[in-house]
Design a protein around this motif. Structure first.
Motif, short mmCIF file in Angstrom:
data_model
loop_
_atom_site.label_atom_id
_atom_site.label_comp_id
_atom_site.label_asym_id
_atom_site.label_seq_id
_atom_site.Cartn_x
_atom_site.Cartn_y
_atom_site.Cartn_z
N SER A 79 40.67 70.08 -10.40
CA SER A 79 40.89 71.50 -10.12
C SER A 79 41.85 71.63 -8.95
O SER A 79 41.91 70.77 -8.08
CB SER A 79 39.57 72.21 -9.82
N GLN A 92 43.15 84.93 -9.32
CA GLN A 92 43.04 85.01 -10.77
C GLN A 92 44.20 84.27 -11.42
O GLN A 92 45.30 84.20 -10.86
CB GLN A 92 43.03 86.46 -11.24
N LEU A 93 43.97 83.75 -12.61
CA LEU A 93 44.99 83.01 -13.35
C LEU A 93 44.86 83.35 -14.83
O LEU A 93 43.77 83.29 -15.39
CB LEU A 93 44.81 81.50 -13.14
N LEU A 118 42.75 76.58 -10.73
CA LEU A 118 43.30 76.02 -11.97
C LEU A 118 42.45 74.81 -12.35
O LEU A 118 42.22 73.91 -11.54
CB LEU A 118 44.75 75.58 -11.75
N LEU A 136 44.69 77.87 -6.25
CA LEU A 136 45.86 78.66 -6.58
C LEU A 136 46.69 78.92 -5.32
O LEU A 136 46.14 79.08 -4.23
CB LEU A 136 45.45 79.98 -7.22
N PHE A 150 40.81 78.13 -16.28
CA PHE A 150 40.59 78.80 -15.00
C PHE A 150 39.10 78.95 -14.75
O PHE A 150 38.33 79.23 -15.68
CB PHE A 150 41.25 80.18 -15.00
#
Length: 313
Positions: free
Chosen positions: A74, A83-84, A64, A77, A59
């Motif tokens: 990449s 956030q991941l 991603l 999301l 991340f």
């Protein structure tokens, strides 16, 4: 309430480490060194999980990141998430995790993100672990704000969850799922303590306490290896081996990830480190952020904001 039948049926550049021996007899045949991953256009990122040989997920910059045979791609999301957090991979290269803001349980395979549904009336799904066969364990909230609902997603196509209902009031939190389908969790005992435990078929089994401890908590599981904490103040990290026997880790070592061979990644006095099954602790250098330790022994993370892997050569 009854459990579902499923539950019943069952710095860029080389980073060479400093080695610290956990015992006088411990020795090592190799040195740990870090390898920066390509990070074109990523101002800050972390490698989190080895999905399959040659396939690393992480991340950074709200996206991603996937390194497939060394090539970085990449992916934005879904649903505007920012956030991941990825929490492990199964034997087919499917990685389980959670995206936040808004929050959903997801899996990633071959770079494709799939959101998992939650029961009617629930929201904020979160995946806490995945085993080798692809069972994903997690929870959701609702309809009440304090109502936590514990879930198992076993169908890799539809993602329809099974809800674990038995003794939900005694579940403190869920940390993952073992390869034999035991849930790994913290359990509220009737005498007011919290105990690291496993749960299967409607029954909780308390993990053995290290000598002198009265409480324990879980952190993560891989295969049949479980890590967590035990004691009061200060708490100590502990590992339970596949037989269930507990072993305290060195004072100052904070365990955050374990693999199916019992290699543990964590922080020793605030600095990233690895403990091998022989008890030897190897520090990975200052400025290191840990993601996880893969089953082949690769440690994933970042050094100075640069996605990095460490191996022992």
């Amino acid at each position: 309430m009854r459990a579902h039948a499923w539950m019943t049926a069952l710095t860029a550049g080389a980073l060479v480490s400093t080695m610290i021996c956990g015992s006088a007899e411990a020795a090592t045949d190799c040195a740990w060194s870090g390898t920066p991953l390509p990070h074109d256009g990523v101002t800050a990122g972390t490698a989190q999980v080895l999905a399959a040989p040659g396939d690393i997920l992480g991340f950074g910059d709200g996206r991603l990141l996937r390194w497939h045979n060394g090539t970085l791609t990449s992916t934005v999301l879904p649903d505007g998430a920012t956030q991941l957090r990825l929490r492990g991979a199964d034997g087919a290269g499917r990685v389980a995790g959670t995206i936040n803001s808004p929050q959903h349980a997801i899996t990633v395979r071959d770079g494709k993100i799939t959101e998992y549904p939650v029961p009617t009336g629930a929201s904020n799904g979160e995946a806490r672990g995945v085993n080798q066969r692809g069972d994903v364990a997690g929870f959701a909230t609702g309809p009440g704000p304090q109502q936590r609902r514990y879930l198992i997603w076993t169908d890799s196509t539809t993602g329809n969850p099974t809800e674990v209902l038995v003794h939900a009031d005694q579940f403190r939190t869920l940390s993952g799922i073992a390869d034999d389908r035991r849930l790994v969790l913290d359990w509220a005992t009737t005498d007011g303590h919290t105990r690291a435990a496993t749960f299967l078929g409607g029954t909780a089994t308390l993990l053995a306490l290290p000598e002198g401890a009265t409480d324990s908590w879980t952190t993560a599981v891989a295969g049949s290896w479980i890590i967590g904490k035990a004691g009061t103040q200060p708490q100590r990290s502990v590992v339970w081996d596949p037989t269930g026997a507990p072993r305290l880790l060195p004072a100052g070592f904070d365990a955050v990830s374990v693999n199916r061979s019992g290699v543990i990644a964590g922080y020793l006095d605030g600095q990233a480190a690895v403990q091998t099954p022989d008890g030897t602790v190897h520090q990975l250098g200052s400025g290191t952020e840990l993601g996880s330790v893969a089953d082949d022994g690769t440690v994933l993370g970042a050094a100075g904001g640069v996605p990095t892997t460490w191996t022992c050569r």
